[in-house]
Scaffold this motif. Structure first.
Motif, PDB file in Angstrom:
ATOM      1  N   UNK A 107       0.838  -1.209   0.000  1.00 40.96           N
ATOM      2  CA  UNK A 107       0.000   0.000   0.000  1.00 40.96           C
ATOM      3  C   UNK A 107       0.869   1.253   0.000  1.00 40.96           C
ATOM      4  N   UNK A 108       1.889   1.274   0.853  1.00 48.95           N
ATOM      5  CA  UNK A 108       2.787   2.423   0.891  1.00 48.95           C
ATOM      6  C   UNK A 108       3.485   2.622  -0.455  1.00 48.95           C
ATOM      7  N   UNK A 109       3.963   1.538  -1.029  1.00 44.87           N
ATOM      8  CA  UNK A 109       4.703   1.627  -2.293  1.00 44.87           C
ATOM      9  C   UNK A 109       3.810   2.089  -3.447  1.00 44.87           C
ATOM     10  N   UNK A 110       2.522   1.799  -3.351  1.00 47.21           N
ATOM     11  CA  UNK A 110       1.581   2.194  -4.393  1.00 47.21           C
ATOM     12  C   UNK A 110       0.969   3.566  -4.139  1.00 47.21           C
ATOM     13  N   UNK A 111       1.452   4.268  -3.127  1.00 49.57           N
ATOM     14  CA  UNK A 111       0.960   5.610  -2.859  1.00 49.57           C
ATOM     15  C   UNK A 111      -0.408   5.665  -2.226  1.00 49.57           C
ATOM     16  N   UNK A 112      -0.852   4.567  -1.637  1.00 52.45           N
ATOM     17  CA  UNK A 112      -2.142   4.556  -0.956  1.00 52.45           C
ATOM     18  C   UNK A 112      -1.993   5.138   0.452  1.00 52.45           C
ATOM     19  N   UNK A 113      -3.091   5.172   1.184  1.00 52.72           N
ATOM     20  CA  UNK A 113      -3.123   5.791   2.509  1.00 52.72           C
ATOM     21  C   UNK A 113      -3.570   4.755   3.555  1.00 52.72           C
ATOM     22  N   UNK A 114      -2.725   3.782   3.855  1.00 51.93           N
ATOM     23  CA  UNK A 114      -3.146   2.719   4.781  1.00 51.93           C
ATOM     24  C   UNK A 114      -3.426   3.221   6.186  1.00 51.93           C
ATOM     25  N   UNK A 115      -2.892   4.387   6.569  1.00 55.83           N
ATOM     26  CA  UNK A 115      -3.187   4.928   7.899  1.00 55.83           C
ATOM     27  C   UNK A 115      -4.624   5.454   7.981  1.00 55.83           C
ATOM     28  N   UNK A 116      -5.332   5.455   6.867  1.00 51.96           N
ATOM     29  CA  UNK A 116      -6.751   5.799   6.860  1.00 51.96           C
ATOM     30  C   UNK A 116      -7.617   4.642   6.373  1.00 51.96           C
ATOM     31  N   UNK A 117      -7.031   3.742   5.591  1.00 54.79           N
ATOM     32  CA  UNK A 117      -7.824   2.739   4.881  1.00 54.79           C
ATOM     33  C   UNK A 117      -7.760   1.339   5.481  1.00 54.79           C
ATOM     34  N   UNK A 118      -6.796   1.071   6.368  1.00 52.64           N
ATOM     35  CA  UNK A 118      -6.721  -0.258   6.974  1.00 52.64           C
ATOM     36  C   UNK A 118      -8.011  -0.553   7.738  1.00 52.64           C
ATOM     37  N   UNK A 119      -8.440  -1.805   7.701  1.00 50.93           N
ATOM     38  CA  UNK A 119      -9.745  -2.156   8.275  1.00 50.93           C
ATOM     39  C   UNK A 119      -9.805  -1.964   9.786  1.00 50.93           C
ATOM     40  N   UNK A 120      -8.689  -2.136  10.477  1.00 49.52           N
ATOM     41  CA  UNK A 120      -8.654  -1.991  11.931  1.00 49.52           C
ATOM     42  C   UNK A 120      -8.226  -0.563  12.281  1.00 49.52           C
ATOM     43  N   UNK A 121      -9.177   0.269  12.682  1.00 49.52           N
ATOM     44  CA  UNK A 121      -8.847   1.672  12.946  1.00 49.52           C
ATOM     45  C   UNK A 121      -7.937   1.828  14.163  1.00 49.52           C
ATOM     46  N   UNK A 122      -7.875   0.814  15.015  1.00 48.48           N
ATOM     47  CA  UNK A 122      -7.005   0.903  16.184  1.00 48.48           C
ATOM     48  C   UNK A 122      -5.531   0.903  15.790  1.00 48.48           C
ATOM     49  N   UNK A 123      -5.221   0.522  14.555  1.00 52.70           N
ATOM     50  CA  UNK A 123      -3.838   0.489  14.076  1.00 52.70           C
ATOM     51  C   UNK A 123      -3.454   1.734  13.289  1.00 52.70           C
ATOM     52  N   UNK A 133     -12.928   9.291  24.030  1.00 48.79           N
ATOM     53  CA  UNK A 133     -14.380   9.201  23.853  1.00 48.79           C
ATOM     54  C   UNK A 133     -15.020  10.576  23.982  1.00 48.79           C
ATOM     55  N   UNK A 134     -14.584  11.359  24.959  1.00 45.48           N
ATOM     56  CA  UNK A 134     -15.092  12.719  25.128  1.00 45.48           C
ATOM     57  C   UNK A 134     -14.822  13.549  23.884  1.00 45.48           C
ATOM     58  N   UNK A 135     -13.585  13.487  23.380  1.00 40.00           N
ATOM     59  CA  UNK A 135     -13.213  14.306  22.222  1.00 40.00           C
ATOM     60  C   UNK A 135     -13.995  13.880  20.983  1.00 40.00           C
ATOM     61  N   UNK A 163     -13.111   4.938  19.981  1.00 39.16           N
ATOM     62  CA  UNK A 163     -12.638   6.325  19.987  1.00 39.16           C
ATOM     63  C   UNK A 163     -11.119   6.404  20.080  1.00 39.16           C
ATOM     64  N   UNK A 164     -10.500   5.403  20.712  1.00 44.97           N
ATOM     65  CA  UNK A 164      -9.037   5.395  20.827  1.00 44.97           C
ATOM     66  C   UNK A 164      -8.373   5.276  19.456  1.00 44.97           C
ATOM     67  N   UNK A 165      -9.075   4.697  18.491  1.00 42.37           N
ATOM     68  CA  UNK A 165      -8.540   4.602  17.145  1.00 42.37           C
ATOM     69  C   UNK A 165      -8.851   5.811  16.290  1.00 42.37           C
ATOM     70  N   UNK A 166      -9.823   6.602  16.710  1.00 42.44           N
ATOM     71  CA  UNK A 166     -10.218   7.809  15.971  1.00 42.44           C
ATOM     72  C   UNK A 166      -9.378   9.002  16.396  1.00 42.44           C
ATOM     73  N   UNK A 167      -9.219   9.181  17.698  1.00 45.54           N
ATOM     74  CA  UNK A 167      -8.434  10.292  18.231  1.00 45.54           C
ATOM     75  C   UNK A 167      -7.035   9.786  18.524  1.00 45.54           C
ATOM     76  N   UNK A 168      -6.080  10.157  17.688  1.00 49.97           N
ATOM     77  CA  UNK A 168      -4.717   9.652  17.845  1.00 49.97           C
ATOM     78  C   UNK A 168      -4.007  10.295  19.030  1.00 49.97           C
ATOM     79  N   UNK A 169      -4.299  11.558  19.261  1.00 53.45           N
ATOM     80  CA  UNK A 169      -3.693  12.292  20.382  1.00 53.45           C
ATOM     81  C   UNK A 169      -4.548  13.511  20.644  1.00 53.45           C
ATOM     82  N   UNK A 170      -4.738  13.845  21.911  1.00 51.91           N
ATOM     83  CA  UNK A 170      -5.430  15.088  22.266  1.00 51.91           C
ATOM     84  C   UNK A 170      -4.897  15.572  23.610  1.00 51.91           C
ATOM     85  N   UNK A 171      -4.801  16.868  23.750  1.00 55.20           N
ATOM     86  CA  UNK A 171      -4.344  17.428  25.017  1.00 55.20           C
ATOM     87  C   UNK A 171      -4.750  18.895  25.099  1.00 55.20           C
ATOM     88  N   UNK A 172      -4.831  19.389  26.317  1.00 51.52           N
ATOM     89  CA  UNK A 172      -5.057  20.818  26.531  1.00 51.52           C
ATOM     90  C   UNK A 172      -3.717  21.523  26.507  1.00 51.52           C
TER      91      UNK A 172
END
Length: 239
Positions: free
Chosen positions: A87-103, A152-154, A184-193
């Protein structure tokens, strides 16, 4: 119903890395696997350069597999890692398209390092940083802002700013109003005040890091109100 928070969008920026994507310990671990000697003598400022050069000394695909294996550990099989390399070599976006969002966040991190080591072969991955100013409208909200923001809050906060056709609403409508939202842990990669740039009074400046896949629906949003909440036990007070 009286809302808990008033949110103002201060910025939505495309970025190419996020805090903590790679640590010095990560780099040293990779150098050990690459059988580099005298690792303890390498200064922290030089670790990335040494890792990049060591990766370049082996073939691209084994190097990519090594980096992915380090970030993903036992989360996926070797065959699945090889699919990500393709996927990386073909210019795809596996950090958005992989089936497991937790990864997704860890796949993005792998892409960041691989691009630095092989910029001609691996496209530079991008993500987004959203900056919100949160103003509490109730005493309950003021107390909530004294704690680090939970994913989850975010996520619920962002969903309140998006319309009903957003991807969050379409995929997670039940979780958004439930007691638990583990995805939500797979959706929000990082959040902070951001206390260093905090506005006056009780308001907080919230930085949210995630992929374009999740944050692009905030592009046309300027202000909104929210009743976002943390995950909680079913018998907790929901007032």
């Amino acid at each position: 119903m009286t809302k808990l928070f008033q949110a103002s969008v201060l910025g939505l920026d495309k970025i190419y890395d996020m805090p903590g994507t790679w640590t010095d310990d990560d780099y040293r671990s990779l150098l050990q696997q690459l059988e580099i000697e005298d690792i303890d003598e390498i200064s922290p400022a030089d670790l990335l350069d040494f890792v990049s050069m060591a990766l370049q000394d082996i073939e691209l695909e084994p190097a990519a597999d090594l980096v992915l294996a380090h970030k993903l550990q036992k989360s996926i099989t070797r065959g699945s890692r090889q699919n990500l390399v393709e996927d990386f070599l073909q210019g795809q976006r596996p950090w958005e398209e992989a089936s497991d969002i937790m990864l997704h966040a860890r796949i993005f991190a792998a892409g960041v390092l691989l691009n630095k080591a092989f910029p001609r072969a691996i496209a530079r991955p991008d993500m987004m940083r959203l900056t919100l100013q949160l103003r509490p409208l109730q005493s309950q909200a003021r107390k909530m802002l004294q704690q680090p923001p939970e994913a989850a809050f975010v996520t619920r906060l962002l969903a309140d700013g998006m319309d009903e056709h957003s991807i969050l609403e379409r995929l997670f409508d039940e979780q958004l109003v439930a007691h638990a939202f583990p995805e939500a842990e797979g959706i929000i990669w990082l959040s902070h005040y951001d206390e260093a740039a905090a506005p006056d009074g009780d308001s907080k400046l919230l930085r949210v890091y995630s992929s374009q896949h999740w944050l692009e629906d905030m592009e046309s949003v300027s202000e909104f109100e929210s009743n976002a909440y943390d995950d909680r036990e079913p018998d907790d007070d929901e007032s």
